[in-house]
Design an enzyme around this catalytic site. Structure first.
Site, PDB file in Angstrom:
ATOM      1  N   TYR A 101      -6.240   6.547   1.083  1.00 36.04           N
ATOM      2  CA  TYR A 101      -6.865   5.536   0.217  1.00 36.04           C
ATOM      3  C   TYR A 101      -6.198   4.192   0.473  1.00 36.04           C
ATOM      4  CZ  TYR A 101      -8.083   2.906  -3.997  1.00 36.04           C
ATOM      5  OH  TYR A 101      -8.539   1.943  -4.861  1.00 36.04           O
ATOM      6  N   GLU A 189     -11.991  -2.040  -0.982  1.00 37.73           N
ATOM      7  CA  GLU A 189     -11.484  -0.675  -1.165  1.00 37.73           C
ATOM      8  C   GLU A 189     -12.033   0.207  -0.057  1.00 37.73           C
ATOM      9  OE1 GLU A 189     -11.145   1.913  -5.077  1.00 37.73           O
ATOM     10  OE2 GLU A 189     -13.117   2.193  -4.191  1.00 37.73           O
TER      11      GLU A 189
END
Lengths: 378, 291
Positions: A101, A189
């Site tokens: 992530y 993101e």
């Protein structure tokens, strides 16, 4: 402004080679022929501006033509939390070894951008942060300095990233932050950032938002999404005021964001439901009031309108003059309550009383109650 | 005295020669503000409103000894204007400009914090010390002199409350509009501390709104104030706003479970700050504080 996955990936591909771009289409046949061309399995993903696509059934693997057809047909037109799927992204599935992530996002409490990285990607990062906080690297970025590479390397290792991938990830983070600043992004993101079985690091998904106030220097980004100009929000923006559509039936117009918010609250206190937030800003010129009235009236749910103006630098009598002219010319379809106060409000109220048949007062709570009562009667 | 600004403060105006700058500067001068110079890059050596114009703040400060600057330049030039002001040694800044890009605001915020400069704004109506001076755009006609300090994230709600306070027979010492953007300079914390040190301020009204956590952080600090900790009344605008949408101010947004009105009201009430639902209830509470 938020970007859909494929739009964000297109922007990222300017600086990154390994982005799973795939094909974007709203046509099942195109999806099938693209899938056959790149080879199965493929992943088919709904393109909507809302999280939780996977759980809603908007992301699926297809292993052959038949599946590609049935999955594409099922996802196109699907409703995901109120967002209708009109486009799908088809991309060759990759062999995933690890899912990471990475995000760079505005952190209001720190008044800075913050980098977040975790070797536990592909899942809800809030959950990872809750269950195993040691696996989530969180680093506020000093806007007046370049990223500290040695510190970054150290923190990536501490968060559990294998040493052999640190250089590659540092490179990706530095490029990403450069892009965030250069393109005025408020959020970037990548979840997941994937390590493939071939030891390649690939951007598999992406969420991106660009700062609305930076439109003047990011016009090419804003053009990517310029298709839908019909919403009231967008019309209002063009006319120079901010509008937020709400669910109620009492239309609200005021000057100053704080005052408009307080007006909404006053309407609610009086038992009504605001139909919108509309801030015409300072000045309250006749033309602006006219545009605002038309916009609010154009919402068929609106049954009464409450105009709340504070005369500051712009004098109350000038504001009243403008409103009186507009109302007398356009004869609105719903009752209007005006509350005017501040500089030369008394003169302004006189003008409105003498020249219009609007309901006029200088007390906010009173005006709110009146607007709600007139709604009930109309 | 007053907070951060008085009739002696030597003020420069960045962007004075523009339309907005000209209009508001002449109002500031009319009110008695000690404006000593204007700054517009490229117009150094000219004169405007009877005042000298300089190319940059450093020259203006050298020549006039100014210690404060108010900025009216367009959003795209604001970061450069703040850098110019900070480099000149000015210690108090007011930024009126709205619509500054987030990344510029982040840099501006970090810069003034690093250099120890107090900044009010951006996207704010400025600061008004009644009977003394004004830096910004607040309408002087609504003010009466008194002992109430006012700090607010909203411009028009500031005026609204000033008007209510005046009508109730009370008056203001200093009003500070701290602005509604995502990154601001002086927040409630710094402003309340400044009011605590001002002998002319006996009680304070703070007007917050949804979004961020500045009200909650202020609530944690309030008990440590020495004079006014139990003489503060609060208000939170936007109680009925839906989550996820910015209400005009870029910073007025409930994000996830952050920035909700409930959290702000609870935080303030837990330290003894009353938070009425209506602005119109505030003057009576203030009367109770100073009687």
């Amino acid at each position: 402004m938020d970007f859909k996955e494929y739009q964000g990936k297109k922007v990222l591909s300017e600086r990154f080679e390994n982005v799973a771009l795939g094909l974007v289409t709203s046509n099942v046949h195109d999806a099938i022929s693209y899938a056959s061309e790149v080879g199965f399995p493929v992943v088919i993903k709904a393109q909507v501006l809302i999280g939780g696509r996977g759980k809603a059934g908007g992301v699926k693997l297809a292993f052959n033509k038949e599946e590609a057809e049935s999955i594409s047909s099922a996802i196109l037109g699907m409703d995901i939390k109120g967002h209708k799927v009109e486009e799908i992204l088809v991309a060759k599935a990759v062999d995933i070894k690890e899912e990471w992530y990475m995000s760079i996002t505005f952190d209001r409490a720190n008044r800075s951008m913050t980098l977040i990285f975790s070797v536990e990607g592909g899942v809800d990062i809030e959950q990872v942060a809750h269950d195993s906080p040691e696996k989530v690297l969180k680093m506020p970025i000093n806007p007046l300095k370049a990223l500290e590479i040695s510190e970054l390397e150290k923190k990536l290792l501490e968060s559990g990233l294998n040493k052999s991938y640190v250089d590659e990830v540092v490179k990706i983070i530095i490029s990403s932050y450069g892009m965030v600043v250069d393109k005025d992004l408020t959020l970037l993101e990548v979840n997941p950032l994937v390590l493939t079985e071939d030891e390649e690091v690939v951007i598999l998904d992406c969420k991106m938002s660009v700062d609305d106030t930076a439109e003047f220097r990011q016009s090419s980004l804003f053009e990517m999404n310029s298709g839908d100009d019909s919403s009231r929000e967008k019309i209002a923006k063009k006319q120079g005021f901010s509008y937020v559509h709400l669910e109620g039936d009492v239309g609200i117009i005021g000057n100053g964001a704080g005052l408009v918010m307080a007006t909404m609250d006053a309407v609610k206190n009086a038992g009504g439901e605001p139909a919108n937030f509309l801030d015409i800003g300072g000045g309250a010129k006749a033309e602006v009031v006219n545009n605002a009235l038309k916009l609010v009236e154009g919402n068929p749910k609106v049954k009464s309108i409450f105009i709340n103006v504070f005369g500051g630098i712009t004098r109350g009598d000038e504001v009243a003059r403008g409103i009186a002219d507009v109302v007398n010319e356009s004869s609105p379809r719903v009752p209007i309550v005006i509350r005017l106060t501040g500089t030369r409000a008394e003169e302004g109220l006189e003008i409105l009383k003498n020249e219009t048949d609007l309901s006029v007062t200088d007390v906010m709570d009173e005006a709110a109650e009146l607007a709600v009562r007139l709604r009930d009667e109309s | 005295m007053s907070v951060w600004l008085n009739d002696k403060t030597k003020v420069i105006v960045q962007g004075m020669t523009g339309r907005e700058g000209t209009f508001h500067t002449s109002n500031m001068i009319k009110y008695g503000t000690n404006v000593v110079a204007g700054v517009t890059p490229g117009k150094g050596g000219e004169s405007h409103l009877g005042l000298p114009v300089f190319d940059n703040c450093s020259n203006a400060v050298k020549d006039t000894g100014a210690t404060a600057s108010v900025i009216f330049v367009p959003a795209r030039f604001c970061l450069a204007a703040v850098k110019d002001a900070v480099e000149s040694g000015v210690k108090f800044l007011v930024v009126i400009t709205e619509g500054i890009p987030l990344h510029d605001e982040i840099k501006i915020g970090a810069l003034v914090r690093r250099e120890g400069v107090i900044m009010v704004g951006p996207n704010c109506p400025g600061i008004f010390s009644v009977g003394q001076a004004s830096m910004g755009i607040m309408p002087s006609s609504i003010f009466k002199k008194g002992n109430i300090g006012l700090v607010s994230r909203s411009g028009t709600l500031t005026y609204e409350l000033v008007d209510l306070i005046s009508r109730a027979g009370l008056g203001i010492s200093t009003a500070v509009g701290i602005g509604g953007d995502r990154v601001i300079g002086a927040r409630f914390i710094e402003t309340l501390k400044a009011f605590d040190h001002d002998e002319d301020t006996l009680a304070v009204a703070m007007v917050g709104e949804i979004g961020g956590s500045d009200e909650e952080e202020a609530a944690e600090m309030i008990p440590s104030l020495s004079r006014i900790s139990n003489k503060i009344v609060g208000f939170i605008g936007g109680r009925t706003a839906p989550p996820g949408k910015a209400m005009g101010h870029a910073g007025a947004i409930v994000e996830g479970n952050k920035g909700t009105p409930q959290s702000k009201v609870e935080a303030l009430e837990s330290v003894g700050v009353p938070v009425p639902e209506r602005l119109s209830e505030m003057p009576d509470i203030l009367k109770g504080f100073i009687s």
